[in-house]
Design an enzyme around this catalytic site. Structure first.
Site, PDB file in Angstrom:
ATOM      1  CG  ASP A 166      -1.907   1.116   1.250  1.00 55.48           C
ATOM      2  OD1 ASP A 166      -1.890   1.930   0.300  1.00 55.48           O
ATOM      3  OD2 ASP A 166      -2.718   1.190   2.195  1.00 55.48           O
TER       4      ASP A 166
ATOM      5  CD  GLU B  29      -4.804  -0.926   0.416  1.00 52.72           C
ATOM      6  OE1 GLU B  29      -4.559  -2.137   0.655  1.00 52.72           O
ATOM      7  OE2 GLU B  29      -5.236  -0.152   1.278  1.00 52.72           O
TER       8      GLU B  29
ATOM      9  CG  ASP C 286      -7.642   2.774   1.281  1.00 52.32           C
ATOM     10  OD1 ASP C 286      -8.700   3.350   1.589  1.00 52.32           O
ATOM     11  OD2 ASP C 286      -6.838   2.393   2.151  1.00 52.32           O
TER      12      ASP C 286
END
Ligand code: 0XW
Ligand code: MG
Length: 368
Positions: free
Chosen positions: A193, A218, A241
């Site tokens: 991420d 992500e 996200d």
């Protein structure tokens, strides 16, 4: 049943172990905002919203409180179980600020559950089991340190690890992913991420140089245009996200085939009500996703667990909660805890968490 009083509390949540580091932010103390909705029937509901510092997202602590000050007086006298009318009243009082309205929405779901004698997950369609999976988020760390922590967390039972990357030379991110992959046990899923911090160039290089390692990437970059440009140049599934801001953004991402899955945040999208819609949109598009929030204590954790419990296990990537980074519980007995990589769904009516309000001190705002 009518809302008679709304109290707003500040709760300081220092980060256990010092600093939680993401690509564009580092936090060591979070200020959570707890909303207590009191009704004339003596049923009380609790909600919470806790942005993870002022730079992770546009949401910030004082923004939440200013929005609640605007909204609060308009809710007195309403039946909190009429969730649609409650949201209409909030939208008439203030445009936007979904993350503040989310705290009221969560409290209203808590009241619905208590009033109807059911758990929130039952009202949402029913829990798929008694526990839900969670995952561990490892701060941006040097490769060796990240690998050491990855080993530790797997030994604790976590079956999914999210590595924070970004905000440094991409070579170090690549090395971190490679080192963690070396200690990955069979069955452990990985996510990398970047929390918006990579350039398209670096995201493509990272995916290319790690093409032998399975993980989801992500929110690598900060705009939808960049993600659309990257999409077909990656060797890894792409998750959204931060830019999955609301029902419309998620609907567009699903229907346009922009991504392969989501990290969802309950308060960002507007609470349990909006998350229920998003859950169903994801189901229609066969999209895997998490059910998280950016931070917060037992109330937000319980809300994430309840919604997460209603997501099809085959598509559920887990409910992330901040518990491993927080010292205390609001409810010592029922506060969600992680055991062997899973969280027990609270069994009491509503959210199933009864906060010890005395530990919050006097309300910082009150409406009646
Ligand atoms: C790991 N999280 C769910 C918690 C942090 O606040 C950030 C977030 C994410 O995935 O970006
Ligand atoms: Mg994320």
């Amino acid at each position: 049943m009518r809302i008679s009083t709304i109290n707003i509390y500040n709760v300081d949540l220092p980060v256990v172990g010092g600093t939680y580091r993401m690509s564009l932010s580092a936090v060591s103390l979070l200020k959570s905002t707890v909303v207590e909705v009191i009704t004339d029937s003596a049923t009380v509901g609790y909600g919470e919203t806790c942005p993870v510092g002022p730079t992770y997202a546009p949401e910030h602590v004082l923004g939440a409180r200013a929005a609640l000050a605007e909204i609060g007086p308009h809710l007195i006298g309403l039946d909190p179980r009429n969730l649609g009318l409650l949201h209409d009243a909030m939208d008439r009082a203030l445009n936007g600020s979904r993350y503040a309205k989310a705290a009221v929405d969560i409290a209203a779901w808590d009241i619905c559950g208590k009033s109807y004698g059911r758990r929130v997950c039952d009202l949402l369609g029913g829990a798929t089991g008694e526990t839900v999976p969670t995952y561990y988020s490892i701060s941006v760390k040097e490769p060796e340190e990240a690998a050491r922590e990855a080993k530790e967390r797997q030994a604790e039972g976590f079956k999914r690890l999210q590595l924070k990357i970004g905000g440094r030379d991409v070579e170090e991110d690549i090395e971190t992913i490679r080192r963690v992959a070396e200690v990955r046990e069979p069955g452990t899923k990985l996510a990398a991420d970047a929390n918006r911090a990579l350039t398209s160039r670096d995201a493509i290089a990272l995916s290319e140089q790690c093409r032998d390692i399975p993980f989801v990437l992500e929110q690598p970059c900060g705009s939808l245009a960049e993600l659309a440009g990257l999409r077909h140049r990656l060797h890894h599934p792409l998750y959204l996200d931060e830019l999955g801001t609301d029902v419309n953004a998620v609907m567009h991402a699903v229907s346009s085939g922009l991504v392969d899955g989501f990290g969802h945040k309950l308060t960002r999208v507007g609470g349990i009500s909006a998350m229920r819609t998003i859950r169903d949109i994801c189901a229609a598009g066969s999209m895997p996703h998490t059910c998280d929030d950016s931070w917060g204590g037992d109330i937000i954790a319980a809300a994430c667990v309840h919604v997460g419990a209603t997501v099809a296990p085959s598509r559920f990537d887990g409910a992330w909660i901040a518990a491993p980074y927080i010292q205390e519980h609001y409810d010592e007995e029922n506060g969600p805890r992680i055991e062997n990589g899973r969280i027990k769904v609270p069994t009491g009516d509503g959210l199933g968490v009864v906060p010890d309000v005395a530990r919050f001190g006097a309300p910082i705002l009150s409406f009646s």
